[in-house]
Each structure stands twice: as C-alpha cells, then as structure tokens.
Design an enzyme around this catalytic site. Sequence first.
Site, PDB file in Angstrom:
ATOM      1  N   LYS A  32     -34.831  83.397 -22.999  1.00 33.73           N
ATOM      2  CA  LYS A  32     -34.415  84.787 -22.824  1.00 33.73           C
ATOM      3  C   LYS A  32     -34.538  85.585 -24.121  1.00 33.73           C
ATOM      4  O   LYS A  32     -34.909  86.759 -24.085  1.00 33.73           O
ATOM      5  CB  LYS A  32     -32.992  84.861 -22.297  1.00 33.73           C
ATOM      6  CG  LYS A  32     -31.933  84.367 -23.251  1.00 33.73           C
ATOM      7  CD  LYS A  32     -30.543  84.562 -22.677  1.00 33.73           C
ATOM      8  CE  LYS A  32     -29.490  84.052 -23.644  1.00 33.73           C
ATOM      9  NZ  LYS A  32     -29.512  84.737 -24.941  1.00 33.73           N
ATOM     10  N   THR A  33     -34.236  84.948 -25.266  1.00 31.74           N
ATOM     11  CA  THR A  33     -34.386  85.658 -26.539  1.00 31.74           C
ATOM     12  C   THR A  33     -35.848  86.017 -26.771  1.00 31.74           C
ATOM     13  O   THR A  33     -36.171  87.100 -27.281  1.00 31.74           O
ATOM     14  CB  THR A  33     -33.860  84.794 -27.699  1.00 31.74           C
ATOM     15  OG1 THR A  33     -32.506  84.418 -27.431  1.00 31.74           O
ATOM     16  CG2 THR A  33     -33.926  85.554 -29.010  1.00 31.74           C
ATOM     17  N   ASP A 218     -28.414  91.689 -24.104  1.00 31.87           N
ATOM     18  CA  ASP A 218     -28.457  90.231 -24.045  1.00 31.87           C
ATOM     19  C   ASP A 218     -27.113  89.707 -23.533  1.00 31.87           C
ATOM     20  O   ASP A 218     -26.072  90.344 -23.721  1.00 31.87           O
ATOM     21  CB  ASP A 218     -28.732  89.692 -25.446  1.00 31.87           C
ATOM     22  CG  ASP A 218     -29.052  88.208 -25.451  1.00 31.87           C
ATOM     23  OD1 ASP A 218     -29.287  87.647 -24.367  1.00 31.87           O
ATOM     24  OD2 ASP A 218     -29.071  87.616 -26.542  1.00 31.87           O
ATOM     25  N   GLU A 219     -27.121  88.548 -22.887  1.00 32.59           N
ATOM     26  CA  GLU A 219     -25.890  87.897 -22.416  1.00 32.59           C
ATOM     27  C   GLU A 219     -25.047  88.856 -21.568  1.00 32.59           C
ATOM     28  O   GLU A 219     -23.824  88.966 -21.733  1.00 32.59           O
ATOM     29  CB  GLU A 219     -25.061  87.378 -23.599  1.00 32.59           C
ATOM     30  CG  GLU A 219     -25.807  86.469 -24.546  1.00 32.59           C
ATOM     31  CD  GLU A 219     -26.025  85.066 -24.002  1.00 32.59           C
ATOM     32  OE1 GLU A 219     -25.773  84.855 -22.814  1.00 32.59           O
ATOM     33  OE2 GLU A 219     -26.471  84.191 -24.769  1.00 32.59           O
ATOM     34  N   GLN A 249     -23.669  80.947 -16.907  1.00 36.57           N
ATOM     35  CA  GLN A 249     -23.170  80.729 -18.272  1.00 36.57           C
ATOM     36  C   GLN A 249     -22.109  81.754 -18.663  1.00 36.57           C
ATOM     37  O   GLN A 249     -21.891  82.007 -19.846  1.00 36.57           O
ATOM     38  CB  GLN A 249     -24.330  80.754 -19.269  1.00 36.57           C
ATOM     39  CG  GLN A 249     -25.352  79.649 -19.041  1.00 36.57           C
ATOM     40  CD  GLN A 249     -26.417  79.610 -20.115  1.00 36.57           C
ATOM     41  OE1 GLN A 249     -26.152  79.278 -21.278  1.00 36.57           O
ATOM     42  NE2 GLN A 249     -27.642  79.938 -19.741  1.00 36.57           N
ATOM     43  N   ARG A 601     -26.767  72.199 -23.545  1.00 38.96           N
ATOM     44  CA  ARG A 601     -27.061  72.313 -24.984  1.00 38.96           C
ATOM     45  C   ARG A 601     -27.937  71.153 -25.435  1.00 38.96           C
ATOM     46  O   ARG A 601     -28.533  71.194 -26.510  1.00 38.96           O
ATOM     47  CB  ARG A 601     -25.779  72.289 -25.827  1.00 38.96           C
ATOM     48  CG  ARG A 601     -24.762  73.404 -25.578  1.00 38.96           C
ATOM     49  CD  ARG A 601     -25.340  74.774 -25.572  1.00 38.96           C
ATOM     50  NE  ARG A 601     -25.692  75.171 -24.214  1.00 38.96           N
ATOM     51  CZ  ARG A 601     -26.462  76.210 -23.907  1.00 38.96           C
ATOM     52  NH1 ARG A 601     -26.996  76.929 -24.866  1.00 38.96           N
ATOM     53  NH2 ARG A 601     -26.740  76.513 -22.649  1.00 38.96           N
TER      54      ARG A 601
END
Length: 719
Positions: A32-33, A218-219, A249, A601
């Site tokens: 996504k980044t 973002d997020e 998330q 992670r």
Amino acid sequence: MDLLHELNSPQREAVTSTEGPLLVLAGAGTGKTRVLAYRIAYLVGPMGVSPHDVLAVTFTRKAAGEMRDRVRSLVGDVGHGMWIGTFHSICARILRYEARSLGFPPNFTIYDEHDQAALIKQVLKTEEKSETRGSPAGILSRISAVKSQLIRPEEFRARATGHRDTELARLYEAYEAGLRENNALDFDDLIVMPVRLLRANDQLLDRVSGRFRYILIDEYQDTNFAQYELIRLLSSGHGNVCAVGDDDQSIYQWRGADVANILNFEKDFPGTRVIRIEQSYRSTKTILAAAQAVIKNNRRRKDKELWTANPVGRKIGVNGVLSEEEEGAFVAATIAELVKDEGKTLSDVAVLYRTNAQSRAIEDALRRQGMPYILVGGTRFYERKEIKDIVAYLRVLVNPADSISLRRILNVPPRGIGDVTMSRLESHAVEQDISLLEAIEGSGRIGEIGPGIRRKLADFVSLIDGLKSAAASGSIGELISTVAEDTGYIAFLEDQGTPDAVARLENVRELAAGAYEYEERAEEPTLEAFLEEISLLMDIDMWDNTGERVSLMTLHNAKGLEFKAVFLAGVEEGLLPHHTALEDDAEVEEERRLFYVGLTRARERAFLSIATSRRGFHGFLTRSVSRFLHEIPPEHVEYLSDVYEAYGRGGADDGNYSGEEIVIQVGAWVKHPDWGIGRVKACEGYGRELRVTVDFGHNNVKKVLARYAGLEPVDEGEV
C-alpha cells in the site's frame, strides 16, 4: 522513467484512477505504501499536477518520511515542498497559519500526555468539591473520547445524564479553560480545531479545500470521527479523495478509531470506486493462509482473498509451557536456533505481546542468554526527565503563557524556590488575572514573599530574558547548549557525579545533536516547529532497527512493520483476546484483528506460545488456549512440546476445564462441597498440573489437583 511497469494490475489501476473518490483495500503485505508513493509520483509527473495541490496524510512520522523519500526517488526535486505528514503535524501547520481565527496566538504549545496529566491534576486540586473517582489518565481518556466526537464542553454539559457525566462535564470545562490560559493545545485539539475552523468559515474552507485538489489518506481504517470529518471537509470542493487501508487491520478502537469509517466509505463518498489489492509480497503461503483463516471469522469486514507467489514455507510453531518463565526461555532458545541454523540475525526477529507486562519474563530470558534487545514503548527519549526539563525551558521561550512548563523549571535546577512560594505566585496570578510568568516578574508587589526569594525570582526572570535573546540570534542546537549551560543544568548534573547523572548529561547533549540534525533536514527550521515535531513523536517513530538487537513490542506497536521471524507470546484466552473484550463481540473482533496483524508481521517464520499458568497478584492464573489458535487449520501448525498436547490443545473446548482463571495461593481459605472450609498449606506445579495441599481441620489434610477439586475461595470473614 515508466512509473507503471513496476506495478501489478490492481496497483496500476489504483495509481491511475485519479479523479473522484477511491477506496483502495490493500491487505497485509500488498504494497500500500508503494501504491501511495506511485500515485503521488503519477500525479506530479505524467499528470502535471503541482506538488502544492497534493496532500498525503499518514499516521506516523516514520511512514510520512518513508513516503516522502519514495516520492523523491521517483520524481526527484519536483516532489519538494508537497504536504506529506501525519494528521497531527499537518493540522498543526494549518493552525499556525489560522490560529488567530480561533482566538489564540500561533505560538501555542502542544501538550503531550505528561503535560496533560499535570494540567488535569492541577484542575483536580483546584476543584476541591469534585467527587470524581478515577485516575488523571482515566479522566483524560474520557475527555479525549468526547473531544474526538467534536463535542464541546458546553454541549457535553447540556446532554450530561447522571452524576458521573455531570462531574466529567465540569472537569472538561475546567481542563479546556486551563489549556486556553496556557495557550496550549492537546493532541485532540490539533484535529478538532481545524474542523471547527473549516465548519465555521466557508471562505476559508473554499480556500483550503481548493488548495489541496488531491487528497490521499494512509491507514484509513484507523481514523476517528474528527479525522473523518476533516477529510470530508477538505475534499468537499472536488471529491478527489483516495483512502488506502485494510479493515482487517483496524486495531485502535481504544483511542477512538472507528472501523465503520472504512466500511461505510462508499456511503459517505458517493460514486466511490473500490479497488482490491490482494497479492501479498510479505509472508509465506502458510503464514498468509493461517492468518486469512482466522480473520474470516470476523463478521464486520469487507471480503478479500489475499494470495501470494511466495514459497509455502515452514509450518507455524506452537509451543505450550507451564509458566511465563518457561515461555521466555523458549523464546530465547528458539531465537538462538534461528541464528545458528537458519542464518537469521537478531534484528530479523520480533517478539510481540498483548500487554507490556508480558515483556518482563522475556527480557529476563534474553539477558540470561546475552542477547541484546530493544524495547519499543518503554521510556522514550523525549519523555526522560532531563529532556523534558530542557524542553520546558524552550517552551517557555516560545510561549510565556505556558504555566505547566514554567512550574516544571522554576526550581530546576534547585534555586531554593519552594512550594509555598509557588502557591503564593499562583494565587496572585489568579487574583490579578495575569499569567504565572507575569506574577513572577511582579513578585516584588507580593507582600508574603520575602526579599531573599524575590531576588531569586528576579534572577530567574533575568535568566529567561537572556535566553530569549539567545533564541532570537542562534541556531536551535546552540540554544539548547546555552540553556543547559546558563541555567546551571550541566553543572547540576556534573556535581552529582553518579553514573545516572553522566547518562542524563549525555542525553542532554544528544538533544542538542538532534536539534542540529533537524536544522539540516527541515525546509524552514524554527524553534516552534522543532518543539512541535518532538511533541508529536510516537513510540514507533523512535524505533531504531539498525542495531543487532531483538525487537520487543506490543502488538499495537508492531503495526506497519515486518520481520523474518515473529513470536506471538501469550496466545491465551484472557490475554489474546484480552479479558476486557470477552463480553463484547465487536471487541473480540478487534482482538482477532490484532492477532491477524501480529501474525502477518512475519515473513518466513512464526511462533505462537502458550503458558498454561501465569503469576497474578495472589497466586497463579490458569490459562487456556486462545480461540484464535483453534481457528487456524491444523495443516498449518506444528506442535513443539508435549505440554501443549497435554494441557493446551483442548483449550476452552476441553470438557474438564472451563477456561476460567484459577487463583490459589498458600494461606488462602477455600471451601469444598464435601470437606467444608480449609486452608491451603502448600502449592506444587503450575497451571493444570497445580496441586494444592489443604488442611480442612480435624486431621483431614487433602492433596488435590486444583482443576478437578471443585475448590471455591472463601473470605476470612466467613471462617
């Protein structure tokens, strides 16, 4: 440079769909980044959009820095000057420009959690009739929840029902008044104030929303109501808002985040285009499949089918132990094996847990093994006493109305100005309706203060005046050195001569070094901006993984990171999911998302550990296996110990064990349905193997297995 050829098909679609509202559902490890950075580069490159027309919002300074670096690597200096930052830093920047429209000067101080606690304690001290029960942190948490819903003090007071809300309304009003008197804002204000400003001023709204023609968030799943409203206002003139996130998330409900913001995005922004990015590049097939199997048990989520071309990888290791000490030993020994047998480095490894208290046994085990580690979320650099002391001086130079910082430094280092003098100064400030600094400057007119103390206060005023001159003429790094020298702080530490004082002295020097580094990288370095930056740092912004150390952190702090090997400690009912969430289905779903975040992670190896008992305040707490482990298909796990097979695998479904915590200690009084009341004389073993010896009197001593004995606690008053 062809920006698009490096992207997969859904990523390209997300990058090039520039007009109108767009929701990009990007699962764990899907890049996504990368999508956000390439979208910005595509806008200012091939699309020819001015960098000043783009606003990109992140949740951490670390993420903002990474995004800024990526954009510049793609489009060079053309990306210079665009607004990329956290919600709080961007809003603080807007407020510096527009503060006077809200009735306060632009040199406001941003209060961190410690400053807020000091202020609310002062409020509680002043509010002598307050019957409020609760810690300052608890009161601040409740005030924050109200503020993030954009509810003003007077509105909350009007709708308050019951004594508890009425008391909170009074404290909320007093707390807000304290902030204004100190020309200070807290973290919530940084979002709330711009929203109020934009709501109230159509001309300003047109100007600001017209300035940022393309907005990227973002997020998005972690936004609260105030942040949602800010984005809605900023995009109201054009609708070009791109939200990137993953509802699976969303793990910050406790600080106001609302997963409904991402679930309802299409409803809130009509005409939304939804793009799902489902190819994950991070984890092995096994880890990803296990995580997907767990998260699909949540009902409130958007369907996604993540997949990966990565290898199948090793199964997830599940290990059961009898205690948290054995859990720590298992973690340390397994890390050693990963280093020796698989070529992992210590920095490749993270140990994640639900609560900070769990780190103790793990830290002990790592120390015994001689393994260096870094604890994320411990005492942060900028929270250390010596750093906050020097920063308080800097704050007073910028904002003389900041009485919280002024109280901190008036007698630091010691000047012989005691609490009685402080009380008299504060009373005089209130009576004369002046600031605390003005009261100090006019202390000669306060009859209760003797000539000796007046001289000390006059010396303090002269010191501050001299530092103001230094602030106007030198760099920030030089100013910090001047503050440390001229206040006598360095001499104060040197005179102590202890190892702790030497370390604190090094920290002060490091603060100056950090200021020099800030001046080198900042576009327009100012003391105000430097103070703002360090006030808004989060735990993860301070994480440094460049050293050869194991990373220890809570699951909440692990968001956005990845490691080759990850340990999830305490995968037990009552810990994960946490016992505070067990009565609420929505909270259990958030705990499941937390487990999902932790598991994803891991890139190559994942380990889950279960301790069948942990020490509590009054004995041992017996644990059962987390329901989340039972949701992983068995073909994805391998069991590493007989303890799990014998005591853990049945978990909450074991017919002989309820899954509730058992607390038994030597000396406790217990009751048995047949033998009556007795006293525990001895305890042996742990968890399900815990055996207790109970003296029921009349030479009737029984040694029983606790989980089957049917013992119940008895208060001493019943004996």
